[in-house]
Write a protein that holds these residues in place. Sequence first.
Motif, PDB file in Angstrom:
ATOM      1  N   VAL A 215      -0.264   5.873  -4.841  1.00  0.00           N
ATOM      2  CA  VAL A 215       0.297   4.769  -5.614  1.00  0.00           C
ATOM      3  C   VAL A 215      -0.460   4.626  -6.936  1.00  0.00           C
ATOM      4  O   VAL A 215      -1.688   4.744  -6.979  1.00  0.00           O
ATOM      5  CB  VAL A 215       0.221   3.450  -4.817  1.00  0.00           C
ATOM      6  CG1 VAL A 215       0.719   2.277  -5.644  1.00  0.00           C
ATOM      7  CG2 VAL A 215       1.028   3.566  -3.527  1.00  0.00           C
ATOM      8  N   VAL A 216       0.291   4.377  -8.011  1.00  0.00           N
ATOM      9  CA  VAL A 216      -0.286   4.070  -9.321  1.00  0.00           C
ATOM     10  C   VAL A 216       0.433   2.829  -9.854  1.00  0.00           C
ATOM     11  O   VAL A 216       1.657   2.833  -9.982  1.00  0.00           O
ATOM     12  CB  VAL A 216      -0.131   5.232 -10.321  1.00  0.00           C
ATOM     13  CG1 VAL A 216      -0.738   4.849 -11.669  1.00  0.00           C
ATOM     14  CG2 VAL A 216      -0.766   6.498  -9.781  1.00  0.00           C
ATOM     15  N   ILE A 217      -0.316   1.759 -10.122  1.00  0.00           N
ATOM     16  CA  ILE A 217       0.247   0.549 -10.727  1.00  0.00           C
ATOM     17  C   ILE A 217      -0.587   0.228 -11.950  1.00  0.00           C
ATOM     18  O   ILE A 217      -1.770  -0.098 -11.844  1.00  0.00           O
ATOM     19  CB  ILE A 217       0.240  -0.636  -9.744  1.00  0.00           C
ATOM     20  CG1 ILE A 217       1.036  -0.289  -8.478  1.00  0.00           C
ATOM     21  CG2 ILE A 217       0.818  -1.888 -10.406  1.00  0.00           C
ATOM     22  CD1 ILE A 217       1.048  -1.384  -7.445  1.00  0.00           C
ATOM     23  N   SER A 218       0.020   0.333 -13.127  1.00  0.00           N
ATOM     24  CA  SER A 218      -0.752   0.201 -14.352  1.00  0.00           C
ATOM     25  C   SER A 218       0.176  -0.015 -15.530  1.00  0.00           C
ATOM     26  O   SER A 218       1.352   0.360 -15.492  1.00  0.00           O
ATOM     27  CB  SER A 218      -1.587   1.476 -14.583  1.00  0.00           C
ATOM     28  OG  SER A 218      -2.215   1.464 -15.840  1.00  0.00           O
ATOM     29  N   LEU A 246       4.128   7.205  -6.207  1.00  0.00           N
ATOM     30  CA  LEU A 246       4.866   5.968  -6.433  1.00  0.00           C
ATOM     31  C   LEU A 246       4.207   5.286  -7.634  1.00  0.00           C
ATOM     32  O   LEU A 246       3.061   4.842  -7.540  1.00  0.00           O
ATOM     33  CB  LEU A 246       4.783   5.082  -5.190  1.00  0.00           C
ATOM     34  CG  LEU A 246       5.872   4.035  -4.946  1.00  0.00           C
ATOM     35  CD1 LEU A 246       7.231   4.694  -4.866  1.00  0.00           C
ATOM     36  CD2 LEU A 246       5.576   3.272  -3.674  1.00  0.00           C
ATOM     37  N   ILE A 247       4.909   5.211  -8.767  1.00  0.00           N
ATOM     38  CA  ILE A 247       4.315   4.724 -10.011  1.00  0.00           C
ATOM     39  C   ILE A 247       5.063   3.485 -10.482  1.00  0.00           C
ATOM     40  O   ILE A 247       6.289   3.506 -10.630  1.00  0.00           O
ATOM     41  CB  ILE A 247       4.343   5.808 -11.107  1.00  0.00           C
ATOM     42  CG1 ILE A 247       3.613   7.065 -10.617  1.00  0.00           C
ATOM     43  CG2 ILE A 247       3.716   5.287 -12.394  1.00  0.00           C
ATOM     44  CD1 ILE A 247       3.687   8.229 -11.585  1.00  0.00           C
ATOM     45  N   ALA A 248       4.311   2.395 -10.708  1.00  0.00           N
ATOM     46  CA  ALA A 248       4.898   1.146 -11.194  1.00  0.00           C
ATOM     47  C   ALA A 248       4.206   0.739 -12.481  1.00  0.00           C
ATOM     48  O   ALA A 248       2.995   0.919 -12.637  1.00  0.00           O
ATOM     49  CB  ALA A 248       4.753   0.046 -10.147  1.00  0.00           C
ATOM     50  N   ILE A 290      -3.212   6.253  -0.768  1.00  0.00           N
ATOM     51  CA  ILE A 290      -4.244   6.427  -1.793  1.00  0.00           C
ATOM     52  C   ILE A 290      -3.803   5.685  -3.044  1.00  0.00           C
ATOM     53  O   ILE A 290      -2.623   5.708  -3.408  1.00  0.00           O
ATOM     54  CB  ILE A 290      -4.453   7.927  -2.115  1.00  0.00           C
ATOM     55  CG1 ILE A 290      -5.043   8.662  -0.902  1.00  0.00           C
ATOM     56  CG2 ILE A 290      -5.364   8.110  -3.333  1.00  0.00           C
ATOM     57  CD1 ILE A 290      -5.142  10.158  -1.094  1.00  0.00           C
ATOM     58  N   TYR A 291      -4.773   5.036  -3.699  1.00  0.00           N
ATOM     59  CA  TYR A 291      -4.492   4.429  -5.004  1.00  0.00           C
ATOM     60  C   TYR A 291      -5.229   5.235  -6.058  1.00  0.00           C
ATOM     61  O   TYR A 291      -6.449   5.407  -5.987  1.00  0.00           O
ATOM     62  CB  TYR A 291      -4.939   2.964  -5.063  1.00  0.00           C
ATOM     63  CG  TYR A 291      -4.579   2.339  -6.388  1.00  0.00           C
ATOM     64  CD1 TYR A 291      -3.289   1.877  -6.623  1.00  0.00           C
ATOM     65  CD2 TYR A 291      -5.510   2.269  -7.424  1.00  0.00           C
ATOM     66  CE1 TYR A 291      -2.933   1.337  -7.849  1.00  0.00           C
ATOM     67  CE2 TYR A 291      -5.165   1.730  -8.650  1.00  0.00           C
ATOM     68  CZ  TYR A 291      -3.870   1.270  -8.856  1.00  0.00           C
ATOM     69  OH  TYR A 291      -3.511   0.762 -10.073  1.00  0.00           O
TER      70      TYR A 291
END
Length: 508
Positions: A215-218, A246-248, A290-291
């Motif tokens: 996961v990527v949130i940025s 999974l990118i947000a 995983i982040y």
Amino acid sequence: MPYNIAMVSDNFYPQPGGVESHMYQLSSKLIDRGHKVIIITHAYEGRTGVRYLTNGLKVYHVPFWTIYRETTFPTVFSFFPIFRNIVIREEIEIVHGHASLSNLCNEAILHARTMGLRTAMTDHSLFGFADAGSILTNKLLKFTLSDVDHCICVSHTCKENTVLRASLDPSMVSVIPNAVVAENFRPLSHTEASHRHNAPGPPQRLGPDEIITIVVISRLFYNKGVDLLIASIPRILATNPNVRFLIAGNGPKAIDLEQMIERNVLQEKVLLLGPVRHEEVRDVMVQGHIYLHPSLTEAFGTVIVEAASCGLYVVCTRVGGIPEVLPSHMTEFAAPEEDDIVAVTGRAIVKLREGKVRTDLFHNQVKQMYSWTDVAERTERVYDGISGALSYEEFYPDGGTGLASRGRAGVRSFALIDRLKRYYGCGIWAGKLFCLCAVVDYLLYIFLEIFAPRERIDICKNWPKKVVKEGKGKEKEGDAATAKEEHGSGRKKRPHHRREKREEQGES
């Protein structure tokens, strides 16, 4: 001792982000501790005027023109009339600015000092010293912090950076980290996990054919390492076929991500969710194992604490204050380089498949490490120090080489001549310009006091306190009646307090 506090920044909800969350959570906890807190920010599309949030938190959305990343256009003086009106209406005693690049924050601190109010500033960012943008930013920060009562940084690395950039005495800079509401970032329960395929649950070996979600949130900006992410994703997927991303988030680099996906035909492996609301972040995180946080610069990195609280193994770059945030068993650190990010992410995948990481324990550990109540208590102590409630020795136990001019209890003088001396030392040319700004600001203040006297400004009623009954008809300490009595006694003292400040200014 309860205070009336104004939090000021360009960065606030509905825009998502770490500064925005910090301001909201800190304000809410300070209200719980008996203080009055308002927030001053600029207007957003569909959100103008005065709004009330949970816990009676009042937000003033000032109609100013934004130019870049929701930062208002700097005018130095045009903000003063409306700022003065708000401060008088709310009987503000302390102005607390957030984010060194926020125009409203810098202007509010200048105007607050002119009005004789105590000031504090929290710096949430790291900046360099070589490029033209950083040089100008550092000079602006030096102007603001040369006359602020106290500065707060979110990490020790951030403190070192701010002290060097603004030429501050380290004694007047405190380190108070961010925090998270751990209950809002819970891992999947057994019931939720049973309805979700491949959801992270109790530690177990993941078979070689089971999918691991990263996961990527940025915000998709250069400084968040999006270029590194774009270069690393195809290589990670090439060596680990049973992995998906999974990118947000949104930003100018979103188009580059889309082009990378098209070029490498990764539509089935990489899912772009676009911008997500802060309350939806947990629902995205718990879908992963995983982040990945490839940031190039970061003062703290609240999002990695949220990820660990959700039970994700964190892979992040060893930059800024990130190494201070989480213990080593929760993280894998990489250099901000493509090859190292690929290698470290692969190592994290192997550890998860072999069951070497107890991600099921992360939530309770994070809950014990970070608390907004603790942050509010430490911030309250700063307010006590700059207001004189604490003695010089209590607030500065290690002394302070550059604080000799602070006077009683180590707080800065409001006298105009003392302020001009501090500004003049900011540089050969910049010092003279800063002195000119301070003089014009003071003259504008006198003009407003004459032609818009404060006696004509209505005082706002405070948000009613909750009444909590305890026992037979006894009200718990801190109830509405007690709060009303305390506020009444405080209101009697405030005009005298402001008169003393004006007299001190007049002496200059």
